[in-house]
Design a protein around this motif. Structure first.
Motif, PDB file in Angstrom:
ATOM      1  N   GLY A 122       0.550  -1.623  -0.367  1.00  0.00           N
ATOM      2  CA  GLY A 122      -0.368   0.387   0.242  1.00  0.00           C
ATOM      3  C   GLY A 122       0.861   0.955  -0.207  1.00  0.00           C
ATOM      4  O   GLY A 122       0.679   2.332  -0.301  1.00  0.00           O
TER       5      GLY A 122
ATOM      6  N   GLU B  73      -3.984   4.164  -8.053  1.00  0.00           N
ATOM      7  CA  GLU B  73      -5.067   5.413  -8.411  1.00  0.00           C
ATOM      8  C   GLU B  73      -5.264   5.665  -7.586  1.00  0.00           C
ATOM      9  O   GLU B  73      -4.847   6.546  -6.361  1.00  0.00           O
ATOM     10  CB  GLU B  73      -6.224   4.004  -7.869  1.00  0.00           C
ATOM     11  CG  GLU B  73      -6.402   3.810  -6.733  1.00  0.00           C
ATOM     12  CD  GLU B  73      -7.312   2.648  -6.912  1.00  0.00           C
ATOM     13  OE1 GLU B  73      -8.269   2.951  -6.395  1.00  0.00           O
ATOM     14  OE2 GLU B  73      -7.465   1.270  -6.462  1.00  0.00           O
TER      15      GLU B  73
ATOM     16  N   VAL C  12      -6.657   8.452  -5.149  1.00  0.00           N
ATOM     17  CA  VAL C  12      -7.923   8.438  -3.552  1.00  0.00           C
ATOM     18  C   VAL C  12      -7.751   9.974  -2.848  1.00  0.00           C
ATOM     19  O   VAL C  12      -6.389  10.316  -3.293  1.00  0.00           O
ATOM     20  CB  VAL C  12      -6.118   7.030  -3.160  1.00  0.00           C
ATOM     21  CG1 VAL C  12      -7.860   7.246  -1.238  1.00  0.00           C
ATOM     22  CG2 VAL C  12      -6.970   5.901  -3.204  1.00  0.00           C
ATOM     23  N   GLY C  13      -8.180  10.487  -2.691  1.00  0.00           N
ATOM     24  CA  GLY C  13      -8.592  11.366  -1.807  1.00  0.00           C
ATOM     25  C   GLY C  13      -8.376  11.202  -0.538  1.00  0.00           C
ATOM     26  O   GLY C  13      -8.304  10.195   0.316  1.00  0.00           O
ATOM     27  N   GLU C  14      -8.244  12.802   0.288  1.00  0.00           N
ATOM     28  CA  GLU C  14      -7.955  12.524   1.945  1.00  0.00           C
ATOM     29  C   GLU C  14      -9.440  11.874   2.597  1.00  0.00           C
ATOM     30  O   GLU C  14     -10.759  12.327   2.068  1.00  0.00           O
ATOM     31  CB  GLU C  14      -7.865  13.300   2.093  1.00  0.00           C
ATOM     32  CG  GLU C  14      -5.914  13.809   1.732  1.00  0.00           C
ATOM     33  CD  GLU C  14      -5.859  15.338   2.269  1.00  0.00           C
ATOM     34  OE1 GLU C  14      -6.025  15.537   2.754  1.00  0.00           O
ATOM     35  OE2 GLU C  14      -4.303  15.358   1.929  1.00  0.00           O
ATOM     36  N   ASP C  15      -8.355  11.230   3.696  1.00  0.00           N
ATOM     37  CA  ASP C  15      -9.918  10.897   4.167  1.00  0.00           C
ATOM     38  C   ASP C  15     -10.575  11.962   5.023  1.00  0.00           C
ATOM     39  O   ASP C  15     -10.344  13.068   5.696  1.00  0.00           O
ATOM     40  CB  ASP C  15      -9.943  10.131   5.388  1.00  0.00           C
ATOM     41  CG  ASP C  15     -10.862   9.489   6.847  1.00  0.00           C
ATOM     42  OD1 ASP C  15     -10.259   9.125   7.727  1.00  0.00           O
ATOM     43  OD2 ASP C  15     -11.628   9.583   6.104  1.00  0.00           O
ATOM     44  N   TRP C  16     -12.102  12.344   5.500  1.00  0.00           N
ATOM     45  CA  TRP C  16     -12.504  13.311   5.439  1.00  0.00           C
ATOM     46  C   TRP C  16     -14.084  12.712   6.809  1.00  0.00           C
ATOM     47  O   TRP C  16     -14.647  13.364   7.341  1.00  0.00           O
ATOM     48  CB  TRP C  16     -13.528  14.020   4.864  1.00  0.00           C
ATOM     49  CG  TRP C  16     -12.747  15.000   4.089  1.00  0.00           C
ATOM     50  CD1 TRP C  16     -12.411  14.519   2.784  1.00  0.00           C
ATOM     51  CD2 TRP C  16     -12.410  15.441   3.921  1.00  0.00           C
ATOM     52  NE1 TRP C  16     -11.768  15.113   1.721  1.00  0.00           N
ATOM     53  CE2 TRP C  16     -11.422  16.993   2.892  1.00  0.00           C
ATOM     54  CE3 TRP C  16     -12.648  17.197   5.064  1.00  0.00           C
ATOM     55  CZ2 TRP C  16     -10.539  17.309   2.823  1.00  0.00           C
ATOM     56  CZ3 TRP C  16     -11.994  17.840   4.996  1.00  0.00           C
ATOM     57  CH2 TRP C  16     -11.229  18.678   3.669  1.00  0.00           C
ATOM     58  N   GLY C  17     -13.651  11.680   8.012  1.00  0.00           N
ATOM     59  CA  GLY C  17     -14.473  10.800   8.637  1.00  0.00           C
ATOM     60  C   GLY C  17     -14.249  12.075   9.654  1.00  0.00           C
ATOM     61  O   GLY C  17     -13.801  12.922   9.912  1.00  0.00           O
ATOM     62  N   GLU C  18     -14.924  12.354  11.048  1.00  0.00           N
ATOM     63  CA  GLU C  18     -14.726  13.134  11.616  1.00  0.00           C
ATOM     64  C   GLU C  18     -14.172  13.182  12.752  1.00  0.00           C
ATOM     65  O   GLU C  18     -13.725  11.900  13.084  1.00  0.00           O
ATOM     66  CB  GLU C  18     -16.787  13.024  12.320  1.00  0.00           C
ATOM     67  CG  GLU C  18     -16.758  14.327  13.868  1.00  0.00           C
ATOM     68  CD  GLU C  18     -16.030  15.223  14.246  1.00  0.00           C
ATOM     69  OE1 GLU C  18     -16.846  15.916  15.114  1.00  0.00           O
ATOM     70  OE2 GLU C  18     -17.273  15.616  12.929  1.00  0.00           O
TER      71      GLU C  18
ATOM     72  N   ILE D 157      -8.582   5.187   1.183  1.00  0.00           N
ATOM     73  CA  ILE D 157      -7.562   6.690   2.119  1.00  0.00           C
ATOM     74  C   ILE D 157      -5.977   6.229   1.816  1.00  0.00           C
ATOM     75  O   ILE D 157      -5.483   5.544   1.342  1.00  0.00           O
ATOM     76  CB  ILE D 157      -8.387   6.850   3.086  1.00  0.00           C
ATOM     77  CG1 ILE D 157      -7.967   5.711   3.963  1.00  0.00           C
ATOM     78  CG2 ILE D 157      -9.562   6.839   3.127  1.00  0.00           C
ATOM     79  CD1 ILE D 157      -8.161   6.569   4.992  1.00  0.00           C
TER      80      ILE D 157
ATOM     81  N   ARG E  86       0.925   5.230   2.551  1.00  0.00           N
ATOM     82  CA  ARG E  86       0.051   4.290   2.774  1.00  0.00           C
ATOM     83  C   ARG E  86      -1.413   4.457   2.197  1.00  0.00           C
ATOM     84  O   ARG E  86      -1.750   4.953   2.625  1.00  0.00           O
ATOM     85  CB  ARG E  86       1.055   3.848   3.305  1.00  0.00           C
ATOM     86  CG  ARG E  86       0.418   2.461   3.069  1.00  0.00           C
ATOM     87  CD  ARG E  86       0.867   1.300   5.010  1.00  0.00           C
ATOM     88  NE  ARG E  86       0.555   0.204   4.296  1.00  0.00           N
ATOM     89  CZ  ARG E  86       0.163  -0.842   5.629  1.00  0.00           C
ATOM     90  NH1 ARG E  86       0.149  -0.221   6.508  1.00  0.00           N
ATOM     91  NH2 ARG E  86       0.126  -1.844   4.934  1.00  0.00           N
ATOM     92  N   ILE E  87      -1.584   3.385   1.190  1.00  0.00           N
ATOM     93  CA  ILE E  87      -3.230   3.569   0.709  1.00  0.00           C
ATOM     94  C   ILE E  87      -3.191   2.499   1.200  1.00  0.00           C
ATOM     95  O   ILE E  87      -3.530   0.848   1.523  1.00  0.00           O
ATOM     96  CB  ILE E  87      -3.873   3.127  -0.945  1.00  0.00           C
ATOM     97  CG1 ILE E  87      -2.541   4.194  -1.645  1.00  0.00           C
ATOM     98  CG2 ILE E  87      -4.858   2.997  -0.560  1.00  0.00           C
ATOM     99  CD1 ILE E  87      -2.410   4.495  -3.105  1.00  0.00           C
TER     100      ILE E  87
ATOM    101  N   THR F 259     -15.917   5.593   6.320  1.00  0.00           N
ATOM    102  CA  THR F 259     -15.805   6.619   5.964  1.00  0.00           C
ATOM    103  C   THR F 259     -16.718   7.209   4.831  1.00  0.00           C
ATOM    104  O   THR F 259     -16.148   6.374   3.989  1.00  0.00           O
ATOM    105  CB  THR F 259     -14.365   7.714   6.956  1.00  0.00           C
ATOM    106  OG1 THR F 259     -13.435   7.240   5.462  1.00  0.00           O
ATOM    107  CG2 THR F 259     -14.772   7.379   7.674  1.00  0.00           C
TER     108      THR F 259
ATOM    109  N   ASN G 224     -19.320   7.455   9.012  1.00  0.00           N
ATOM    110  CA  ASN G 224     -18.682   8.428   8.892  1.00  0.00           C
ATOM    111  C   ASN G 224     -18.510   9.737   8.600  1.00  0.00           C
ATOM    112  O   ASN G 224     -17.984   9.112   7.175  1.00  0.00           O
ATOM    113  CB  ASN G 224     -17.981   7.912  10.314  1.00  0.00           C
ATOM    114  CG  ASN G 224     -16.818   8.749  11.228  1.00  0.00           C
ATOM    115  OD1 ASN G 224     -17.291  10.383  10.687  1.00  0.00           O
ATOM    116  ND2 ASN G 224     -15.744   8.067  10.975  1.00  0.00           N
ATOM    117  N   VAL G 225     -18.870  10.674   8.678  1.00  0.00           N
ATOM    118  CA  VAL G 225     -19.024  11.853   8.387  1.00  0.00           C
ATOM    119  C   VAL G 225     -18.796  13.062   8.733  1.00  0.00           C
ATOM    120  O   VAL G 225     -19.210  12.667  10.044  1.00  0.00           O
ATOM    121  CB  VAL G 225     -20.031  12.338   7.055  1.00  0.00           C
ATOM    122  CG1 VAL G 225     -20.209  11.303   5.906  1.00  0.00           C
ATOM    123  CG2 VAL G 225     -21.093  13.015   7.537  1.00  0.00           C
ATOM    124  N   ASP G 226     -17.664  13.768   7.542  1.00  0.00           N
ATOM    125  CA  ASP G 226     -17.004  15.046   8.521  1.00  0.00           C
ATOM    126  C   ASP G 226     -18.440  15.833   9.602  1.00  0.00           C
ATOM    127  O   ASP G 226     -19.279  16.442   8.604  1.00  0.00           O
ATOM    128  CB  ASP G 226     -16.041  16.051   7.964  1.00  0.00           C
ATOM    129  CG  ASP G 226     -15.707  16.902   7.890  1.00  0.00           C
ATOM    130  OD1 ASP G 226     -15.323  16.676   9.755  1.00  0.00           O
ATOM    131  OD2 ASP G 226     -15.671  18.239   8.107  1.00  0.00           O
TER     132      ASP G 226
END
Lengths: 57, 265
Positions: free
Chosen positions: A22, A49, A51-57, B116, B126-127, B133, B169-171
């Motif tokens: 990865g 590929e 890949v966007g960034e993580d946007w979780g809370e 991500i 790293r992926i 999320t 889970n969303v921001d």
């Protein structure tokens, strides 16, 4: 430090010994963004590929 | 005037009663409240023996990595305990609040992140699999508008429904921005634990959307994300975004005076 083949330009890419699946490497010669994966027991590089960034809370 | 107010977990944890009292006073006047609460989820994850995994993006944004166990705690805490505590506090002060999560009525629809990019343990990118999320893609504005028309104050937890009916889970900031754009709010307020966006040691009082977008590239993690999102929100049709403190006795009084940093045209 093992060397793997760049799937884009077929040049050589040096990978650190402790690299994990990865992980992303930019091939300096051709600028390709590559992802390290294990395929059929062998470690190879493939074009990463988008890949966007993580946007979780 | 329709206003969306978002408070982060820290502002809520330290000032829940004052925020709820202020919201109750404005209840029925077109207010929607979106809450965060990541720190509370972390606290309950630990209590339940689920070790929280925090990942760092290449641009330095730290966020929760939501696997299946973490998602269970996230839903219980965000849509359960925290959401209901806020709703009950607003009602205790005489407001008419309804607690919802983004899952209810398909309020927020998100696309699950399949993968991500994080900064791994050796400091290299790293992926990894995306976990639970999501990135918000749509908002059910008519449900919110119906609640507002009936005089309710919707209190919304940052969860969303995925394409396969899964909970994501969303921001919270993104949820607030999407809701503000969806219901054509005139103002989006981010209540934080600082007085506004600090530039050269002082609060920047007014920024255009393009100035905010440029500034976001130069300021520290956390606030950079909020400022960039504020810019996107204004470009998406919301007249103004106010970034201000959620602390003190009357935190929402800063709305009428627009005290803090205003991003707008």
């Amino acid at each position: 430090m093992p060397e793997l083949k760049c799937p884009v330009c077929l040049g050589s890419v040096k990978i650190p010994d402790d690299a994990l699946d990865g992980e992303l490497f930019e091939h300096e010669e051709c600028g390709a963004q590559l992802e390290l994966v294990t395929s059929n027991g062998s470690r190879v590089l493939r074009l990463a590929e988008e890949v966007g960034e993580d946007w979780g809370e | 005037m329709v206003i969306v107010v978002k408070a982060g977990g820290r502002a809520l944890q330290s000032n829940m009663e004052n925020i709820a009292r202020n919201l109750a006073r404005m209840s029925g006047e077109g207010i929607v409240f979106v809450h965060g609460g990541g720190d509370v989820v972390t606290e309950y994850s630990k209590k339940l023996g689920v070790t929280p995994i925090i990942v760092t993006s290449p641009s330095g944004i730290r966020s929760r990595y939501t696997d299946e166990k973490e998602l269970e705690v996230y839903v219980m805490t965000m849509a359960g305990k925290l959401n209901k505590e806020i709703v009950s506090a607003i009602q205790r002060y005489g407001g008419k609040a309804v607690g919802l999560s983004g899952v209810d009525g398909g309020l927020l629809i998100a696309e699950r992140k399949k993968k991500i990019i994080i900064v791994g343990e050796h400091g290299r990118k790293r992926i990894i699999p995306g976990g639970y999320t999501g990135s918000i893609r749509a908002v059910n504005a008519s449900l919110i508008n119906q609640l507002l028309q009936a005089g309710y104050l919707p209190v919304i937890a940052p969860l969303a429904l995925g394409a396969e009916g899964e909970i994501l889970n969303v921001d919270g900031d993104q949820a607030a921005s999407w809701i503000a754009r969806g219901i054509a709010a005139e103002l989006l307020v981010f209540l934080s634990d600082v007085d506004g966006v600090i530039v050269d040691g002082r609060v920047a009082e007014r920024l255009t959307a393009s100035e905010a977008s440029e500034l976001a590239k130069k300021i520290g993690p956390g606030m950079n994300r909020k400022v960039a999102l504020a810019s996107e929100t204004v470009l998406g049709g919301v007249k103004r975004v106010l970034i201000t403190s959620g602390l003190g006795e009357d935190p929402l009084s800063r709305i009428s005076t627009l005290q803090g940093t205003v991003i707008g045209e």
